[in-house]
Design a protein around this motif. Structure first.
Motif, PDB file in Angstrom:
ATOM      1  N   HIS A 188     -64.713  23.565  71.659  1.00 48.37           N
ATOM      2  CA  HIS A 188     -64.656  24.511  70.543  1.00 48.37           C
ATOM      3  C   HIS A 188     -65.827  25.475  70.670  1.00 48.37           C
ATOM      4  O   HIS A 188     -66.975  25.098  70.415  1.00 48.37           O
ATOM      5  N   LEU A 189     -65.531  26.706  71.098  1.00 43.24           N
ATOM      6  CA  LEU A 189     -66.585  27.693  71.333  1.00 43.24           C
ATOM      7  C   LEU A 189     -66.886  28.482  70.055  1.00 43.24           C
ATOM      8  O   LEU A 189     -66.107  29.349  69.660  1.00 43.24           O
ATOM      9  N   MET A 190     -68.012  28.181  69.455  1.00 48.58           N
ATOM     10  CA  MET A 190     -68.471  28.949  68.281  1.00 48.58           C
ATOM     11  C   MET A 190     -69.551  29.898  68.776  1.00 48.58           C
ATOM     12  O   MET A 190     -70.743  29.758  68.457  1.00 48.58           O
ATOM     13  N   ILE A 191     -69.116  30.835  69.632  1.00 50.17           N
ATOM     14  CA  ILE A 191     -70.054  31.735  70.301  1.00 50.17           C
ATOM     15  C   ILE A 191     -69.479  33.150  70.324  1.00 50.17           C
ATOM     16  O   ILE A 191     -68.264  33.323  70.321  1.00 50.17           O
ATOM     17  N   VAL A 192     -70.366  34.134  70.363  1.00 52.44           N
ATOM     18  CA  VAL A 192     -69.910  35.512  70.542  1.00 52.44           C
ATOM     19  C   VAL A 192     -69.601  35.732  72.030  1.00 52.44           C
ATOM     20  O   VAL A 192     -70.111  35.007  72.890  1.00 52.44           O
TER      21      VAL A 192
END
Ligand code: DX5
Ligand code: ZN
Length: 219
Positions: A65-69
């Motif tokens: 789960h990529l919680m990145i810009v």
């Protein structure tokens, strides 16, 4: 069959292999790996080297789960590290269709996460490009937050949007999930339950996985 995905965010990072073995023994279906950059969310966690280390310790599918810009910059590294599923946030992807195509071209399954305030419409024109939807039931960034009740209606709305044609798309719920919510979430149409603190915060994480599954499948 509902799938249970323990989120390692609440595991003991100094004893990660041991904690993963415990949830594997409890029958976990996949591992949820939370990647945070301190920009999209106000917290920093882990990167591809940790995913590669986990890959060596388990045969469970890894749901990253990529919680990145700008996730498109890092997706190849996460897939190379062993991610089976890569989920990006709709709010972080101005070219969401392209980013989903990138994930599939690399051989992984592509997912879209929606923050609690993002409507299901964000998915409408990428239904053919995604394999899973991750419905955030908390504002992402931290484990142990309280489940936001409007998530129930949102899961039902997403199932309606997916319809029969896209019924194989996984609908995963992430944030504040505990055994007492499992049955209602399954009835709403969730097919995967992500849980961090409810599993790794328990004295017996294997039993906690079983308890969530039993609650979800109870008549
Ligand atoms: C929150 C993360 C979640 C988190 C869930 O930003 O995406 O995966 O680990 O933790 P709990 O189940 O404790 O809410
Ligand atoms: Zn997550």
């Amino acid at each position: 069959m509902i799938k249970i995905a323990p989120s390692i965010l609440s595991a003991d990072f100094a004893a990660l292999g041991h904690d993963i073995a415990r949830v594997e023994a409890g029958g976990a279906d996949q591992l949820h790996v939370d990647v945070m950059d301190g920009r999209f969310v106000p917290n920093i966690t882990i990167g591809p080297v940790v995913v590669a280390a986990i890959r060596k310790r388990t045969r469970l599918p890894l749901d990253v789960h990529l919680m990145i810009v700008e996730p498109e910059r890092y997706i190849p590294e996460f897939v190379a590290a062993g991610a089976d599923m890569v989920t990006v946030h709709a709010e972080a992807c101005p070219h969401l269709q392209r980013t989903l195509a990138q994930i599939r071209e690399l051989g992984a399954r592509g997912g879209v996460a929606l923050n609690p305030s993002t409507p299901p419409d964000a998915l409408e024109y990428v239904l053919d490009d995604l394999d899973l939807v991750l419905v955030m039931s908390v504002n992402p960034g931290f484990g142990g937050q309280a489940f936001i009740p409007s998530t129930h209606r949102k899961i039902r709305d997403i199932r309606a949007l997916l319809g029969d044609r896209h019924r194989r798309v996984d609908v995963s719920v992430d944030g504040g999930v505990k055994a007492d919510l499992a049955k209602a979430l399954a009835n709403d149409g969730a097919s995967t339950l992500v849980a961090g603190s409810a599993i790794f915060g328990a004295a017996d994480p294997a039993a906690a996985v079983r308890a969530i599954r039993d609650a979800a499948t109870a008549r």
